[in-house]
Scaffold this motif. Structure first.
Motif, short mmCIF file in Angstrom:
data_model
loop_
_atom_site.label_atom_id
_atom_site.label_comp_id
_atom_site.label_asym_id
_atom_site.label_seq_id
_atom_site.Cartn_x
_atom_site.Cartn_y
_atom_site.Cartn_z
N PHE A 1 -2.10 2.33 3.33
CA PHE A 1 -3.35 2.35 2.58
C PHE A 1 -4.49 2.13 3.56
N VAL B 1 -7.87 4.65 0.57
CA VAL B 1 -8.38 3.71 -0.43
C VAL B 1 -9.88 3.45 -0.23
N ILE C 1 -8.42 0.00 -4.00
CA ILE C 1 -7.30 -0.67 -4.66
C ILE C 1 -7.87 -1.41 -5.88
N ALA D 1 -4.34 2.52 -7.19
CA ALA D 1 -5.53 3.03 -6.50
C ALA D 1 -5.73 4.46 -6.97
#
Ligand code: NAP
Length: 553
Positions: free
Chosen positions: A224, A368, A373, A383
């Motif tokens: 992420f 992200v 998130i 997300a």
């Protein structure tokens, strides 16, 4: 020897069970604290170092995640204070890995017989300045109590892990049913990640080192990424023994040349004395390519103005983006991995096979930034309105830098002034070493010094030597306290800010400005003038009889 003569008015607690009295208490037994203990004890002072962890080594004790290694060459990232030590110690790799750095810390602790004055497993909870006794009263979580004339904070600028709240109370990290790990609090026992579905949040220096290693082990790895990272190849490998012999033939000279560079390392890779804008496209490409092949952080010193001129900086940034596009097969993934902030604005990362990792079939990159998130769930996280599922979550989310480690202590100066209140708008300090209202307190590698931009060993040796000279000077004159004046402090903070404005460091969100921790004031904390200019200013203050400080007999 400085005496405890002012301790003639015991506190009520002291009457019950006297606190142990020292000349100097040091908080932390990482590389800063170890050298402070050695140096100050060598002056005949009674010194005790208090360390929260069960081991010496500081950052290299807690950051034991797989792949952790230093990003400055070990022949440079090491102590210079002892010629015997630097001759005897042999690094095995160009960039030492965490276990070797920890062995080095332990070797230093043994070699200089430091352990007898280190109390491990001792988290300092409070340090209050007693204005009557003119001493610091320090207490620990396990009930320990000490007093000292001087308090040295060697707590490290990056020792308080950043734990984002993500979805807050409703969707916070505690909802996750699997295992959660933080890069800066990695377990000691071996961890089996083979066959696991692992997620990593964070692509700074820690994530960049972790991700290729985890990709080798995990069944699936989801990364992420909020901000893409510039990653230069480390080109790590066994230490070149011919190079080691050449350095050791004149180690003192090498150290001196390093101390004369902006960042306290890299004297063998000095910048071309021209702007990147004044080179032809071919010359520039060749120059960047040469540094890329050497590997490491020296890319940023290819030309003299990469960190001060945004247009020059963009040329280096585009060079790295070109490397990313070559390394990553899927063009869409490559574009997501391309950073667009100034290169070096966030700390440049040195890695091994980082971008290539995203060619692996078991690795997925999730942006992200576009889709933050929203919540952690028992099975993963949400997300972009989609749940990503995994069983192990690795937070490589960095640190509450500079102020975090200090604010964890209930630190109070004159009139009970709390450091949290004093620093509500940012870390006010003088020379990065002292804080007005907090007499006889010294900070090693703290905010307001060039810490974040200087080879840590160069920084801590400079700070400790400066403090040692200051203590000797006070003692020789029979002075009891030294304290930064508020005027000197304001001028210094203005200087720190003005210096930052001449650089590219304000061009992005980073831990240098506290932007990585929600709610933290947006203030540029380290000093960007370069180590030689900083050291010169510290020396000038000392030579002037400590101008900017209030000194009491
Ligand atoms: P870092 O550079 O602050 O990186 C943290 C990462 O976590 C960033 O990618 C950040 O994204 C991300 N992040 C934080 N909060 C997030 C959130 N709420 N949602 C999504 N992503 C989030 O921390 P680090 O990697 O631990 O490195 C810190 C410093 O330690 C380095 O700059 C370096 O000085 C030192 N270090 C050195 C080495 C080495 O010597 N090799 C290794 C590790 C660390 P954003 O960028 O968008 O904030």
């Amino acid at each position: 020897m400085i005496t405890a003569s002012r301790q003639d008015q015991p506190s009520p607690e002291d009457r019950a069970a006297p606190a142990q009295a020292f000349d100097v208490l040091i908080v932390g037994a990482g590389f800063g604290g170890l050298y402070a203990l050695h140096k100050l004890r060598g002056m005949g002072l009674e010194v005790l170092a208090l360390e929260a962890a069960e081991s010496v080594g500081g950052t290299w004790w807690v950051n034991r995640y797989p792949g952790a290694r230093v990003d400055i060459q070990s022949l440079e990232y090491s102590y210079a204070f002892s010629e015997d030590l630097q001759q005897d110690w042999c690094w095995t790799e160009r960039y030492a890995a965490q276990p070797e750095l920890l062995r080095y810390a332990n070797h230093v602790a043994d070699r200089f017989d430091l352990r007898r004055d280190i109390r491990l497993n001792t988290r300092v909870l409070a340090a209050h300045f007693d204005e009557v006794a003119r001493r610091w009263r320090v207490s620990s979580a396990d009930g320990g109590r000490w007093t000292a004339r001087f308090l040295v904070l060697a707590t490290g600028p990056l020792s308080s892990p950043n734990l984002p709240a993500f979805g807050g109370a409703e969707g916070g990290i505690e909802r996750f049913a699997g295992r959660v790990l933080h890069s800066a609090a990695w377990p000691k026992e071996p961890l089996e990640l083979r066959g696991r579905d692992v997620a990593v949040i964070g692509t700074g220096s820690s994530g960049v080192q972790l991700i290729p290693t985890l990709a080798d082990q995990a069944r699936a790895l989801t990364v992420f990424q909020r901000t893409a990272a510039y990653v230069v190849p480390a080109h790590n490998g066994p230490l070149d023994l011919a190079w080691e012999a050449r350095i050791k033939a004149d180690y003192a000279g090498f150290r001196a040349r390093n101390r004369n560079t902006y960042s306290g390392f890299g004297s063998e890779l000095t910048p071309r004395p021209i702007s990147a804008l004044d080179a032809t496209a071919e010359e520039r490409e060749a120059a960047f390519e040469e540094r890329w092949q050497v590997g490491g952080l020296g890319l940023l010193s290819t030309f003299r103005d990469l960190l001060t001129n945004p247009r020059a900086n963009e040329l280096a940034a585009e060079f790295v983006r070109g490397k990313i596009r070559q390394a990553v097969r899927d063009p869409a993934t490559a574009e997501r991995l391309c950073p667009h902030h100034p290169i070096g604005c966030k700390r440049l990362c040195a890695g091994t096979g980082y971008y290539e990792t995203f060619n692996r079939p078991n690795v997925v990159l999730v942006d992200v930034n576009a889709h933050p998130i929203a919540a952690i769930t028992p099975a993963g996280l949400v997300a972009g309105a989609r749940e990503h599922r995994f069983d192990t979550l690795v937070l490589a989310t960095g640190f509450d830098a500079f102020t975090g480690p200090v604010a964890r202590i209930d630190l109070r100066g004159r009139g009970g002034l709390r450091i949290q209140d004093k620093w509500r708008g940012g870390p006010l300090n003088y020379l990065g070493l002292a804080v007005a209202g907090f007499p006889n307190l010294f900070h090693i590698a703290g905010p307001g010094s060039t810490s974040a931009f200087t080879n840590f060993f160069v920084m801590v040796e400079h700070h400790v030597d400066w403090v040692a000279d200051c203590l000797a000077w006070l003692d020789a004159r029979g002075h009891t306290t030294i304290e930064a004046s508020t005027e000197a402090e304001s001028d210094w903070v203005a200087f720190v800010n003005a210096t930052a404005e001449k650089t590219v460091y304000l061009g992005c969100k980073s831990w240098y400005v506290g932007d990585n921790v929600p709610g933290k004031p947006h203030v540029f904390m380290p000093l960007a003038c370069g180590f030689p200019a900083y050291a010169k200013r510290c020396a000038a203050v000392a030579n002037s009889g400590y101008e900017g400080f209030i000194i009491e007999a």
